[in-house]
Design an enzyme around this catalytic site. Structure first.
Site, PDB file in Angstrom:
ATOM      1  N   GLY A  71       0.862  -1.193  -0.027  1.00  0.00           N
ATOM      2  CA  GLY A  71      -0.046   0.105   0.065  1.00  0.00           C
ATOM      3  C   GLY A  71       0.654   1.137  -0.009  1.00  0.00           C
ATOM      4  N   ALA A  72       1.856   1.365  -0.694  1.00  0.00           N
ATOM      5  CA  ALA A  72       2.926   2.251  -0.756  1.00  0.00           C
ATOM      6  C   ALA A  72       2.525   3.296  -1.771  1.00  0.00           C
ATOM      7  CB  ALA A  72       4.171   1.984  -1.129  1.00  0.00           C
ATOM      8  N   ASN A  73       1.403   3.590  -2.441  1.00  0.00           N
ATOM      9  CA  ASN A  73       0.957   4.421  -3.250  1.00  0.00           C
ATOM     10  C   ASN A  73       0.473   5.673  -2.811  1.00  0.00           C
ATOM     11  OD1 ASN A  73      -1.382   2.459  -3.024  1.00  0.00           O
ATOM     12  ND2 ASN A  73      -2.194   4.363  -3.507  1.00  0.00           N
ATOM     13  N   TYR A 112     -14.485  -4.407  10.173  1.00  0.00           N
ATOM     14  CA  TYR A 112     -13.185  -3.913  10.115  1.00  0.00           C
ATOM     15  C   TYR A 112     -12.476  -4.025  11.352  1.00  0.00           C
ATOM     16  CZ  TYR A 112      -9.758  -0.256  10.175  1.00  0.00           C
ATOM     17  OH  TYR A 112      -8.383   0.728  10.068  1.00  0.00           O
TER      18      TYR A 112
END
Length: 307
Positions: A21-23, A172
């Site tokens: 999730g490095a975007n 969640y």
């Protein structure tokens, strides 16, 4: 003791890291700081377009950074396996950062409920498939992102795919408790450090994604206001992950988050977590269910233990 900042990150030259999730958001800032301090970083992103933008952002901020883009969709086990085959060499740091939050009911490519499937099962499988590379490095660390919402979480083993009833926030919370339980159980089993981290309340695009998918303009606007008034920056939200990944005093099986009121903001420190998250029986059960669902056995741990 002075408050920790990113200036305390040691020289990471010679280290190799993967950040999921490095975007954008926490993942982007985590990857940027690791690269800025010398690590070779793989940006594990689902969207190639957003990943390319993140790559350009990091290279602009740190022109000498050793950073590449990898394609990873945690909601698809075939994608997880393909990523591990491509990027499964010796690995010092794995930051299990990516996640989804409070979305309308959806399922993964493999039929799992999307939040549990992405946040926990995808990262469980990824960690297991990258395990041989982690075992090559004596000082390897795995950092798995949880959330303060784990405090109200309960793992419903009889309804993991929410087929009987779906409530997005309890589901969640279940997934983030699973992240914490997994981090602790991995630390019991592995010869390297496995720790958890959470960002407190960090202003990212995560909060507004669910309302946007629901078509709730009011919900999207509400989280926009909360992000502005309450949230700390995504850069500050990445500090607990960076501390957990690099600080010498980090202890395996622990969780690191902000030291401020309610663990919501501030410099990183070791934080309290839900007591039952450390229950070995809960850890064992979640591990076994995760192996059954993903088909990833962590067999290399048995080999390592046998010498």
């Amino acid at each position: 003791m002075p408050k920790w900042t990113t200036q305390a990150i040691p020289d990471l030259r010679g280290k190799r890291a993967i950040v999921t999730g490095a975007n954008s958001g926490l993942g982007l800032w985590t990857a940027l700081e690791l690269a800025r301090h010398g690590a070779a970083v793989v940006l594990a992103c689902r969207s190639a377009e957003r990943g390319e933008r993140a790559l350009a952002t990091i290279r602009a901020a740190a022109p000498d950074a050793d950073v590449i883009l990898g394609s990873l969709d945690l909601a698809d086990l075939a994608s997880v396996r393909a990523f591990a085959e491509t990027h499964g060499s010796a690995l010092d740091l794995l930051i299990n950062n990516a996640g989804v939050m409070a979305l309308p009911h959806r399922t993964t490519a493999d039929g799992f409920e999307l939040q549990f499937g992405t946040n926990h099962l995808g990262h469980f499988a990824l960690t297991g498939l990258l395990l041989p590379g982690l075992l090559e490095r004596p000082d390897a660390r795995v950092v798995t992102l949880t959330s303060a919402m784990h405090w109200v979480g309960r793992i419903d083993f009889g309804n993991l795919d929410a087929e009987r009833r779906y409530r997005k926030w309890p589901v969640y919370s279940q997934s983030k408790l699973a992240n914490l339980v997994f981090a602790k159980e991995l630390d019991r089993r592995a010869p390297f450090l496995s720790v958890a981290a959470h960002p407190g309340y960090a202003s990212t695009n995560l909060q507004q994604a669910g309302p946007r998918m629901d078509g709730s303009k009011a919900g999207e606007a509400l989280f926009g206001v909360l992000n502005t008034l309450i949230g700390q920056s995504d850069a500050a939200g990445a500090w607990p992950s960076l501390y957990a990944a690099t600080a010498a005093e980090v202890e395996g099986g622990q969780c690191y988050g902000p030291r401020g009121p309610g663990q919501s903001r501030g410099a990183p420190t070791r934080v309290r977590t839900l007591r039952r998250a450390a229950d070995p029986e809960l850890g064992r059960r979640l591990w076994e269910v995760s192996v059954e669902r993903t088909g990833v056995t962590f067999g290399a741990l048995t080999t390592a233990a046998g010498g």
